[in-house]
Design an enzyme around this catalytic site. Structure first.
Site, PDB file in Angstrom:
ATOM      1  N   HIS A  62     -10.470  48.469   7.249  1.00  0.00           N
ATOM      2  CA  HIS A  62     -10.319  49.875   7.575  1.00  0.00           C
ATOM      3  C   HIS A  62     -11.465  49.980   8.692  1.00  0.00           C
ATOM      4  O   HIS A  62     -12.589  49.905   8.156  1.00  0.00           O
ATOM      5  CB  HIS A  62     -10.175  50.927   6.692  1.00  0.00           C
ATOM      6  CG  HIS A  62      -9.394  50.451   5.772  1.00  0.00           C
ATOM      7  ND1 HIS A  62      -7.880  50.780   5.816  1.00  0.00           N
ATOM      8  CD2 HIS A  62      -9.433  50.266   4.357  1.00  0.00           C
ATOM      9  CE1 HIS A  62      -7.326  50.332   4.618  1.00  0.00           C
ATOM     10  NE2 HIS A  62      -8.211  50.130   3.542  1.00  0.00           N
ATOM     11  N   SER A  85      -8.126  46.880  12.212  1.00  0.00           N
ATOM     12  CA  SER A  85      -8.158  47.469  10.943  1.00  0.00           C
ATOM     13  C   SER A  85      -7.076  46.777   9.985  1.00  0.00           C
ATOM     14  O   SER A  85      -6.509  46.013  10.492  1.00  0.00           O
ATOM     15  CB  SER A  85      -7.767  48.865  11.249  1.00  0.00           C
ATOM     16  OG  SER A  85      -7.623  49.627  10.108  1.00  0.00           O
ATOM     17  N   SER A  90      -5.918  54.132   9.242  1.00  0.00           N
ATOM     18  CA  SER A  90      -7.306  54.272   8.714  1.00  0.00           C
ATOM     19  C   SER A  90      -8.161  54.105   9.584  1.00  0.00           C
ATOM     20  O   SER A  90      -9.515  54.549   9.265  1.00  0.00           O
ATOM     21  CB  SER A  90      -7.104  53.144   7.545  1.00  0.00           C
ATOM     22  OG  SER A  90      -7.244  52.082   8.014  1.00  0.00           O
ATOM     23  N   ASP A 139      -9.071  42.753   3.807  1.00  0.00           N
ATOM     24  CA  ASP A 139      -8.721  43.972   2.976  1.00  0.00           C
ATOM     25  C   ASP A 139      -7.132  43.956   2.719  1.00  0.00           C
ATOM     26  O   ASP A 139      -6.467  44.683   3.545  1.00  0.00           O
ATOM     27  CB  ASP A 139      -9.387  45.330   3.372  1.00  0.00           C
ATOM     28  CG  ASP A 139      -9.375  46.264   2.290  1.00  0.00           C
ATOM     29  OD1 ASP A 139      -8.590  46.056   1.403  1.00  0.00           O
ATOM     30  OD2 ASP A 139      -9.980  47.092   2.588  1.00  0.00           O
ATOM     31  N   GLU A 200     -11.153  42.005  -0.372  1.00  0.00           N
ATOM     32  CA  GLU A 200     -11.734  43.358  -0.712  1.00  0.00           C
ATOM     33  C   GLU A 200     -10.946  43.917  -1.824  1.00  0.00           C
ATOM     34  O   GLU A 200     -11.525  44.745  -2.653  1.00  0.00           O
ATOM     35  CB  GLU A 200     -11.630  44.055   0.492  1.00  0.00           C
ATOM     36  CG  GLU A 200     -12.058  45.537   0.240  1.00  0.00           C
ATOM     37  CD  GLU A 200     -13.589  45.712   0.175  1.00  0.00           C
ATOM     38  OE1 GLU A 200     -14.085  46.894   0.165  1.00  0.00           O
ATOM     39  OE2 GLU A 200     -14.365  44.781   0.437  1.00  0.00           O
ATOM     40  N   ASN A 225     -13.112  41.734  -5.195  1.00  0.00           N
ATOM     41  CA  ASN A 225     -12.812  42.895  -5.774  1.00  0.00           C
ATOM     42  C   ASN A 225     -13.155  43.037  -7.300  1.00  0.00           C
ATOM     43  O   ASN A 225     -13.429  44.200  -7.752  1.00  0.00           O
ATOM     44  CB  ASN A 225     -11.400  43.017  -5.801  1.00  0.00           C
ATOM     45  CG  ASN A 225     -10.635  44.112  -6.507  1.00  0.00           C
ATOM     46  OD1 ASN A 225     -10.554  45.206  -6.105  1.00  0.00           O
ATOM     47  ND2 ASN A 225     -10.036  43.959  -7.625  1.00  0.00           N
ATOM     48  N   LYS A 230     -17.916  46.764  -7.139  1.00  0.00           N
ATOM     49  CA  LYS A 230     -16.960  46.707  -6.170  1.00  0.00           C
ATOM     50  C   LYS A 230     -15.790  47.458  -6.837  1.00  0.00           C
ATOM     51  O   LYS A 230     -15.323  48.822  -6.621  1.00  0.00           O
ATOM     52  CB  LYS A 230     -16.329  45.336  -5.619  1.00  0.00           C
ATOM     53  CG  LYS A 230     -15.507  45.876  -4.384  1.00  0.00           C
ATOM     54  CD  LYS A 230     -13.971  46.325  -4.772  1.00  0.00           C
ATOM     55  CE  LYS A 230     -13.099  46.584  -3.548  1.00  0.00           C
ATOM     56  NZ  LYS A 230     -11.833  47.189  -4.113  1.00  0.00           N
ATOM     57  N   ASP A 234     -15.624  51.424  -5.946  1.00  0.00           N
ATOM     58  CA  ASP A 234     -14.588  51.404  -4.774  1.00  0.00           C
ATOM     59  C   ASP A 234     -13.474  52.063  -5.545  1.00  0.00           C
ATOM     60  O   ASP A 234     -12.998  53.290  -5.234  1.00  0.00           O
ATOM     61  CB  ASP A 234     -14.155  50.138  -4.224  1.00  0.00           C
ATOM     62  CG  ASP A 234     -13.552  50.377  -2.943  1.00  0.00           C
ATOM     63  OD1 ASP A 234     -12.729  51.276  -2.930  1.00  0.00           O
ATOM     64  OD2 ASP A 234     -13.519  49.698  -1.924  1.00  0.00           O
ATOM     65  N   ASN A 235     -12.711  51.526  -6.628  1.00  0.00           N
ATOM     66  CA  ASN A 235     -11.711  51.984  -7.220  1.00  0.00           C
ATOM     67  C   ASN A 235     -11.700  53.215  -8.269  1.00  0.00           C
ATOM     68  O   ASN A 235     -10.891  53.954  -8.080  1.00  0.00           O
ATOM     69  CB  ASN A 235     -10.742  50.731  -8.092  1.00  0.00           C
ATOM     70  CG  ASN A 235     -10.593  49.632  -6.957  1.00  0.00           C
ATOM     71  OD1 ASN A 235     -10.861  49.420  -5.759  1.00  0.00           O
ATOM     72  ND2 ASN A 235     -10.392  48.378  -7.696  1.00  0.00           N
ATOM     73  N   CYS A 239     -12.024  56.546  -5.494  1.00  0.00           N
ATOM     74  CA  CYS A 239     -10.684  57.367  -5.567  1.00  0.00           C
ATOM     75  C   CYS A 239     -10.841  58.762  -6.438  1.00  0.00           C
ATOM     76  O   CYS A 239     -10.174  59.572  -5.869  1.00  0.00           O
ATOM     77  CB  CYS A 239      -9.589  56.517  -6.400  1.00  0.00           C
ATOM     78  SG  CYS A 239      -9.140  55.106  -5.545  1.00  0.00           S
ATOM     79  N   HIS A 345      -2.593  50.150  -2.481  1.00  0.00           N
ATOM     80  CA  HIS A 345      -3.199  49.519  -1.297  1.00  0.00           C
ATOM     81  C   HIS A 345      -2.010  49.382  -0.202  1.00  0.00           C
ATOM     82  O   HIS A 345      -2.118  49.933   0.853  1.00  0.00           O
ATOM     83  CB  HIS A 345      -3.561  47.941  -1.436  1.00  0.00           C
ATOM     84  CG  HIS A 345      -4.321  47.647  -0.005  1.00  0.00           C
ATOM     85  ND1 HIS A 345      -5.532  48.006   0.368  1.00  0.00           N
ATOM     86  CD2 HIS A 345      -3.906  46.875   0.946  1.00  0.00           C
ATOM     87  CE1 HIS A 345      -5.662  47.286   1.748  1.00  0.00           C
ATOM     88  NE2 HIS A 345      -4.786  46.702   2.013  1.00  0.00           N
ATOM     89  N   HIS A 398     -13.324  56.594   1.227  1.00  0.00           N
ATOM     90  CA  HIS A 398     -14.286  56.650   0.525  1.00  0.00           C
ATOM     91  C   HIS A 398     -15.575  57.178   0.917  1.00  0.00           C
ATOM     92  O   HIS A 398     -15.939  56.986   1.973  1.00  0.00           O
ATOM     93  CB  HIS A 398     -14.546  55.395  -0.372  1.00  0.00           C
ATOM     94  CG  HIS A 398     -13.176  55.002  -1.247  1.00  0.00           C
ATOM     95  ND1 HIS A 398     -12.476  56.097  -1.762  1.00  0.00           N
ATOM     96  CD2 HIS A 398     -13.004  53.939  -1.662  1.00  0.00           C
ATOM     97  CE1 HIS A 398     -11.607  55.284  -2.457  1.00  0.00           C
ATOM     98  NE2 HIS A 398     -11.874  53.987  -2.369  1.00  0.00           N
ATOM     99  N   SER A 406     -19.565  48.283  -2.323  1.00  0.00           N
ATOM    100  CA  SER A 406     -18.310  47.178  -2.057  1.00  0.00           C
ATOM    101  C   SER A 406     -18.836  46.315  -0.847  1.00  0.00           C
ATOM    102  O   SER A 406     -18.517  45.217  -0.854  1.00  0.00           O
ATOM    103  CB  SER A 406     -17.119  48.114  -1.553  1.00  0.00           C
ATOM    104  OG  SER A 406     -16.149  47.396  -1.335  1.00  0.00           O
ATOM    105  N   GLN A 410     -19.271  42.455  -0.043  1.00  0.00           N
ATOM    106  CA  GLN A 410     -18.743  41.430   1.038  1.00  0.00           C
ATOM    107  C   GLN A 410     -19.886  40.869   1.887  1.00  0.00           C
ATOM    108  O   GLN A 410     -19.443  39.653   2.092  1.00  0.00           O
ATOM    109  CB  GLN A 410     -18.286  42.533   1.856  1.00  0.00           C
ATOM    110  CG  GLN A 410     -16.786  42.857   1.461  1.00  0.00           C
ATOM    111  CD  GLN A 410     -15.631  41.760   1.611  1.00  0.00           C
ATOM    112  OE1 GLN A 410     -16.132  40.602   2.078  1.00  0.00           O
ATOM    113  NE2 GLN A 410     -14.306  42.216   1.524  1.00  0.00           N
TER     114      GLN A 410
END
Length: 475
Positions: A62, A85, A90, A139, A200, A225, A230, A234-235, A239, A345, A398, A406, A410
């Protein structure tokens, strides 16, 4: 897509919405940098040694303000970067403009067509001299998928003519056939020189394991991930902030007092459910996994099937990573004014094509990313972001701080892929690196770690300051 003139004339190889947005993007990047201590610390720690010097890095992720900070971190460590992307909705156009204005090729704009999306992925994978990337930052696995389908399509061209009902696969097949006409070994050469990919997200990781188990994986992969800094950040935590943010931006609805159904109680579902509950919605959970269902019950949620929720739920959020979780038939039976969106996703959790073709349904665009579907009996539902990631399609994704965690992973994965020769397999980052990422963010939160004494260390059988073994972890 019209390609505009660059302000600084550094490059001409790009496709974005409007280069005039570059100054706006730069201002927001500067704000984000203050909220991304991990990436800034990585520039300071690794920058002098240039660990990515000579590495060609392609990103399929993204194109947001936060991603811009990642891109400039990779460059600060010596990388030569090209970017696309991983979602047609996104991209933040001012972020893309700022990165192009700095001299990095970007191929992305918000609302691009699927045909453009795959063309842009190919362009980002191709350097001016015709070579491909050494390292991929992926990703969802689309760049990896394109290389693999292109590679095996060169071995067996007939596979690109196999019948399919998947619109996106059809578009990709046509592009791959065009590339094959020009160079029938393009993907073989590209795959041979790729040292590795860092993936990702959960769904992309599942793809990698499937390819590995079938013996089809062409180069090493790092499962970013499942690093704790991460997946949890992230998750869950990402969220928890971006799910309701997107729903409110898209609909201005009040969440309190409503009933929300979250489909899937993995990390993404957990974060989304927490946010909806915090806004005082009654939260239902659908699950296929008995352990996740039990966790949902222990968290105070009610576990029901989607079918059972239809007469009751006002908001539906898919968060499973699976396909056809909410069907067109489900949507035809929902309450009037129900809101449907996806934060898993891919775009196949909700049957959007089938809904568009539902007998007698009328589709009305309220605003970009928010569509009303009216059925023959007069009931309407609202579909957000056309079934794609709602937090990026209808909001800005996010927050910067959570993405710093995250993207620090990477960055470490890119260094690992470039500096180490590995056999073809799927790898994890060392737990010691996971700890490093966490430690880099504690100062921003004014957290003070307790130091273990030697007595405590001996009692627990763990080192005083690490590195710790997997069995020492408590999360």
């Amino acid at each position: 897509m019209t390609q505009t003139k660059s302000i600084n004339k550094k490059i001409s190889d790009y496709a974005i919405a409007d280069i005039e947005l570059a100054e706006f993007g730069r201002r927001e990047i500067e704000i984000a940098e203050k909220e991304m201590p991990g990436l800034i610390a990585m520039r300071e720690k690794y920058g002098p040694d240039q660990p990515l010097k000579g590495a060609k890095v392609m990103g399929s992720l993204h194109m947001t303000i936060q991603t811009a900070v990642l891109i400039e971190t990779l460059i600060a460590l010596g990388a030569d970067v090209r970017w696309a992307s991983c979602n047609i909705f996104s991209t933040q156009d001012h972020a893309a403009a700022a990165i192009v204005d700095s001299g990095v090729p970007v191929f992305a704009y918000k609302g691009e067509t699927l045909e453009e999306y795959w063309q842009y992925t190919k362009r980002a994978l191709t350097w001016p001299d015709g070579s491909g990337p050494d390292i991929i930052v992926d990703d969802g696995g689309d760049a990896t998928l394109m290389i693999h389908r292109g590679y095996f399509g060169e071995d067996n061209p007939s596979m690109l003519d196999e019948p399919t009902d998947n619109k996106e696969v059809k578009i990709q097949n046509e592009l791959l056939k065009e590339i094959q006409k020009e160079d029938n070994k393009f993907w073989h050469k590209l795959a041979k020189n790729c040292r590795g990919v860092a993936e990702e997200t959960t769904t992309g990781v599942h793809r990698l394991y499937q390819m590995r188990d079938k013996g089809e994986l062409l180069f090493p992969a790092i499962n970013v991930n499942d690093s704790v800094t991460k997946s949890k950040f992230d998750n869950i935590y990402g969220c928890r902030e971006s799910c309701v943010d997107a729903i409110k931006r898209a609909t201005d609805v009040m969440v309190a007092g409503k009933t929300a159904m979250v489909c899937g109680f993995g990390d993404v579902g957990k974060g989304s459910a927490q946010a909806l509950s915090a806004h005082r919605a009654k939260v239902l959970i659908s699950e296929i996994d008995p352990i996740c269902a039990l966790q949902a019950c222990m968290a105070g949620y009610t576990v029901r099937t989607v079918e059972e929720a239809l007469p009751e739920a006002d908001i539906y959020v898919t968060a499973s990573g699976n396909c056809d979780v909410i069907t067109a038939e489900h949507m035809s039976k929902m309450k009037d004014q129900a809101i449907v969106c996806n934060i898993g996703h891919f775009d196949n959790e909700i049957q959007v094509d089938q809904l568009n073709n539902w007998p007698g349904v009328t589709k009305t665009e309220i605003k970009p990313g928010t569509h009303q579907y009216t059925f023959e009996d007069g009931r309407s539902i609202y579909l957000l972001a056309e079934g794609r990631l709602v937090n990026l399609g209808c909001a800005t994704g996010h927050p910067s701080f959570v993405m710093s965690n995250s993207f620090s992973n990477q960055t470490l994965a890119a260094i690992d892929n470039w500096q180490k020769d590995k056999k073809v397999d799927v790898y994890h980052l060392d737990k010691e690196l996971d700890e490093e990422v966490a430690r880099l963010h504690l100062g921003k939160l004014d957290a003070h770690l307790t130091k273990m004494t030697k007595h405590q260390s001996d009692y627990l059988g763990v080192p005083v300051e690490g590195p710790y073994k997997p069995e020492h972890y408590r999360y």
